[in-house]
Design a protein around this motif. Structure first.
Motif, short mmCIF file in Angstrom:
data_model
loop_
_atom_site.label_atom_id
_atom_site.label_comp_id
_atom_site.label_asym_id
_atom_site.label_seq_id
_atom_site.Cartn_x
_atom_site.Cartn_y
_atom_site.Cartn_z
N ASN A 148 6.74 -6.22 7.02
CA ASN A 148 6.35 -5.10 7.89
C ASN A 148 6.44 -3.78 7.14
N ALA A 174 3.63 -3.21 4.54
CA ALA A 174 2.30 -3.01 5.11
C ALA A 174 2.24 -1.84 6.07
N SER A 175 3.34 -1.13 6.23
CA SER A 175 3.43 -0.09 7.25
C SER A 175 2.80 1.23 6.81
N GLY A 176 2.26 1.94 7.80
CA GLY A 176 1.75 3.28 7.54
C GLY A 176 2.83 4.34 7.67
N SER A 226 2.78 -1.63 11.72
CA SER A 226 1.54 -0.85 11.77
C SER A 226 1.40 -0.06 13.07
N TRP A 227 2.37 -0.21 14.00
CA TRP A 227 2.29 0.51 15.27
C TRP A 227 2.87 1.91 15.12
N LYS A 228 2.29 2.86 15.85
CA LYS A 228 2.81 4.24 15.79
C LYS A 228 4.04 4.41 16.67
#
Length: 375
Positions: free
Chosen positions: A139, A142-144, A177-179
């Motif tokens: 996670n 791959a996270s923003g 990837s969730w805000k």
């Protein structure tokens, strides 16, 4: 000899026992030895099943490697295969950052995830389950929420000691990837909302963990289910609701039970993950700000204040001013939780479960440190 590994991957009681049964059948049919690799918890869960106790089994206990050891080896391998690989990274200002050796990114990741603070976060939340820990790392990668380009740029510019801060590791691992945080899709629990639809029951998850933590500090690491129900029911919670919350905490590895069935002699203890939740996470700014978006606010005035302050934060681009507004919002949120706690605990004799005031002091102190560092 045949080796059957990772039986626990099935995460299904019937399949796990079926694999074991078929392994025994094969060994009888072709006259060979079979090694079946299972976790200790799986064996303990099934040790009294007929398929397990019908045979004379030779049991070998092998200590599993630590999560940090597994992660270190995987990152070393990643560095090895990416050694000398070049890549061009487009920065937000349209400048192209040329990276001659991509393996340096995994050097930064290794230093970041295996340092003391971040290592405890991943190690304790995974609670000795390497697969869960590796999922956190996937996670994160791959996270923003992480600034990978900044990390590589700093490293190239000579800041070789730069590591990802705690809040980026937390957000990257938990949110992926969730805000925004929603408990249904995240690998983390919100301690400040038990989702029972009542403000008086809002902190039941927290109080169950706190009760087990208090008991363990007195030397009682294993607490009978009857004691938990008797104590927590004084807060106005039904036994059925307490069992539901305990089941949720158990499924998320915050508590452990010696019995799959919730019988009267069942014992519960706090896991490493549960201990981390009740002592460390509620003092972290990033945890409280993250779960705040998924917490029911039953007080209209507090809700309006939080809504206005959140809009101000999102529309303000000055880092110091944003930090000051975030601190104000946190104080409103903690005041709301403190009010909930006071209302519930003052009517009982369970004041030893009170903890919101201590959390509030710690997190506001952390805000003051952040402001000093940002000036």
């Amino acid at each position: 000899m045949i080796v059957i590994d990772n039986v626990d991957l099935y995460e299904d009681d019937e399949l796990e026992t079926q694999v074991f049964s078929e392994a025994i059948s094969i060994s009888k049919e072709i006259n060979c030895h079979i090694l079946v690799s299972i976790r200790d918890t799986t064996f303990i869960k099934h040790k009294n099943d007929s398929i397990f106790n019908a045979y004379e089994l030779k049991k070998l206990w092998i200590n599993p490697p630590s999560f940090n050891e597994i992660l270190s080896r995987r990152l070393n391998y990643s560095k090895l295969i990416l050694k000398g690989k070049n890549v061009d990274i487009e920065l937000p200002n349209d400048i192209i950052l040329k990276v001659d050796d991509l393996s340096i990114f995994f050097s930064i990741v290794q230093e970041s995830l295996l340092n003391e603070e971040n290592g405890k976060l991943l190690g304790y939340l995974s609670d000795r389950n390497p697969r869960k820990g590796i999922n956190f790392v996937r996670n994160f990668l791959a996270s923003g929420h992480i600034q990978a380009d900044k990390a590589i740029k700093n490293y190239i510019n000579g800041e070789t000691n730069w590591v990802f801060p705690y809040h980026e590791v937390f957000k990257g691992s938990i949110l992926g990837s969730w805000k925004y945080f929603k408990e249904k899709r995240a690998d983390a629990l919100n301690l400040f909302d038990s989702k029972l639809g009542s403000n008086n029951l809002q902190l039941i998850r927290l109080y169950i963990l706190k009760f087990l933590h208090v008991k363990s500090s007195y030397g009682n690491s294993e607490v009978p289910l009857t004691d938990i129900v008797e104590t927590i029911s004084m807060l106005g919670v039904s036994e059925d609701m307490i069992l539901r919350v305990l089941d949720l905490l158990k499924k998320n590895s915050l508590v452990h039970s010696n019995d799959e069935d919730l019988n009267i002699n069942c014992l519960y203890n706090l896991t490493l993950s549960g201990g981390y939740y009740v002592t460390i996470l509620p003092t972290k700014i990033v945890y409280l700000e993250t779960i705040m978006y998924d917490t029911n606010i039953f007080d209209k005035e507090s809700w309006e204040e939080l809504k206005i302050l959140t809009l101000e934060i999102e529309n303000n681009y000055d880092m110091v001013q944003r930090l000051e507004i975030r601190e104000e919002r946190m104080e409103v949120f903690m005041d709301y939780l403190e009010k909930m706690e006071t209302t519930v605990l003052n009517s009982t004799k369970l004041l030893e479960l009170a903890c919101i005031i201590d959390y509030k002091k710690s997190v506001l102190k952390n805000f003051r440190v952040c402001k000093l560092n940002s000036v």
